[in-house]
Write an enzyme that holds these catalytic residues in place. Sequence first.
Site, PDB file in Angstrom:
ATOM      1  N   ARG A 147      53.171 106.773 139.642  1.00  0.00           N
ATOM      2  CA  ARG A 147      52.266 107.907 140.195  1.00  0.00           C
ATOM      3  C   ARG A 147      53.308 109.005 140.940  1.00  0.00           C
ATOM      4  O   ARG A 147      52.596 109.986 141.568  1.00  0.00           O
ATOM      5  CB  ARG A 147      51.214 107.296 141.119  1.00  0.00           C
ATOM      6  N   TYR A 150      52.991 112.963 140.471  1.00  0.00           N
ATOM      7  CA  TYR A 150      51.997 113.687 141.029  1.00  0.00           C
ATOM      8  C   TYR A 150      52.059 113.518 142.663  1.00  0.00           C
ATOM      9  O   TYR A 150      52.046 114.610 143.226  1.00  0.00           O
ATOM     10  CB  TYR A 150      50.754 112.804 140.746  1.00  0.00           C
ATOM     11  N   ASN A 179      38.865 112.571 145.955  1.00  0.00           N
ATOM     12  CA  ASN A 179      38.057 112.084 144.506  1.00  0.00           C
ATOM     13  C   ASN A 179      36.820 113.032 144.577  1.00  0.00           C
ATOM     14  O   ASN A 179      35.936 113.008 145.279  1.00  0.00           O
ATOM     15  CB  ASN A 179      37.736 110.885 144.467  1.00  0.00           C
ATOM     16  N   VAL A 192      37.875 107.357 137.498  1.00  0.00           N
ATOM     17  CA  VAL A 192      36.702 106.560 137.329  1.00  0.00           C
ATOM     18  C   VAL A 192      35.273 106.864 136.819  1.00  0.00           C
ATOM     19  O   VAL A 192      34.608 106.233 136.241  1.00  0.00           O
ATOM     20  CB  VAL A 192      36.778 105.710 138.671  1.00  0.00           C
ATOM     21  N   ASN A 195      35.223 107.944 133.404  1.00  0.00           N
ATOM     22  CA  ASN A 195      35.339 106.829 132.566  1.00  0.00           C
ATOM     23  C   ASN A 195      34.013 106.026 132.445  1.00  0.00           C
ATOM     24  O   ASN A 195      33.655 105.527 131.473  1.00  0.00           O
ATOM     25  CB  ASN A 195      36.283 105.738 133.274  1.00  0.00           C
ATOM     26  N   THR A 215      38.168 100.857 147.321  1.00  0.00           N
ATOM     27  CA  THR A 215      36.992 101.964 147.812  1.00  0.00           C
ATOM     28  C   THR A 215      37.589 103.232 147.227  1.00  0.00           C
ATOM     29  O   THR A 215      38.751 103.432 147.503  1.00  0.00           O
ATOM     30  CB  THR A 215      36.922 101.624 149.197  1.00  0.00           C
ATOM     31  N   ARG A 216      36.553 104.107 147.137  1.00  0.00           N
ATOM     32  CA  ARG A 216      36.700 105.477 147.061  1.00  0.00           C
ATOM     33  C   ARG A 216      35.545 106.100 147.599  1.00  0.00           C
ATOM     34  O   ARG A 216      34.842 105.526 147.984  1.00  0.00           O
ATOM     35  CB  ARG A 216      36.889 105.857 145.523  1.00  0.00           C
ATOM     36  N   GLN A 281      42.291 101.582 149.395  1.00  0.00           N
ATOM     37  CA  GLN A 281      41.107 102.337 150.044  1.00  0.00           C
ATOM     38  C   GLN A 281      41.486 104.018 149.999  1.00  0.00           C
ATOM     39  O   GLN A 281      42.542 104.232 149.958  1.00  0.00           O
ATOM     40  CB  GLN A 281      41.041 102.052 151.566  1.00  0.00           C
ATOM     41  N   ARG A 282      40.350 104.442 150.090  1.00  0.00           N
ATOM     42  CA  ARG A 282      40.451 105.998 150.142  1.00  0.00           C
ATOM     43  C   ARG A 282      39.154 106.699 150.902  1.00  0.00           C
ATOM     44  O   ARG A 282      38.067 106.625 150.216  1.00  0.00           O
ATOM     45  CB  ARG A 282      40.731 106.519 148.770  1.00  0.00           C
TER      46      ARG A 282
END
Length: 330
Positions: A147, A150, A179, A192, A195, A215-216, A281-282
């Site tokens: 990743r 990016y 997100n 996600v 998707n 989590t997001r 986590q985010r």
Amino acid sequence: MRLTDSRKRILVTGGAGFLGSHLIDRLIGEGHEIICADNLFTGNKRNIDHLNRHPRFEFIRHDVTFPLYVEVDEIYNLACPASPVHYQYDPVQTTKTSVHGAINMLGLAKRLRCRILQASTSEVYGDPEMHPQREEYWGRVNPIGIRSCYDEGKRCAETLFFDYHRQHNVPIKVARIFNTYGPRMHPGDGRVVSNFIVQAIKGEPITIYGDGRQTRSFCYVDDLIDGLIRLMNSEDGLTGPVNLGNPDEFTIAQLADRVAALAGGNLQIDHRPLPQDDPRQRQPDISLARDRLGWRPKVALGEGLTMTFAYFRELLDPSSQPVTTLTARS
């Protein structure tokens, strides 16, 4: 070269993409003239077809890794593939897009002495040790992972923005975008929300990587665009970085349940191994955006998912009931 006191000529790089096309719609609606630059690697002309004959819209097929010579009053630099599927397809080009793109757009802003906003990302925080994430947190990023093209590309772009600001007095704004979802997401981008919705519409098992407890925080596109414009227009010396995202935190399993409910039934879950460096986590701390920009998200996840589901249903099944509105309430 301000056209009037209220109307500006604005360059949006990556303007045919998900976020860029929504931003252009909003700016056109405010009366501005727009130049959309996009190489169409992940962007799609379908997102801007409705503007082709608009007298205040111009499309240029251009890769920001090369210089662009235009005359504008402001620049929104959104050009860069933003989903793992796309940015890992050609990781070297992804890094070039972030780094060379930033250099070229900052050089243009320096020449024109105009304000420029960088669409950075929550990925600069990596797999964070601080939760929720505040702007002063430096992050925990693997510099050599899959990743990294990016994550580190965006981190280097932020460095360039602040160095151009300190060294050349370029007026900058840096937004760290968490997100974001909504209509015009690419159905195959691997993110996600898209998707899950595409799989649900097709009646396929929903793919969850890991145990689904990661989590997001999901921000509807209308809210995000409002935050970007507020940041660009802020006049109190705020350069950023500023977190823009919805602080409501959900597990991936909870998101799957919500999407399954929209599809009208129980869907099977296909559990797969967690990808390398996938953050656990985010969640943004949006205190700075709330206090300095008067901004906070308004669209709840249920409302936003309903509108996004309707968009994908029409996109994937043209015979379905047409979508009458894709805009959240203000």
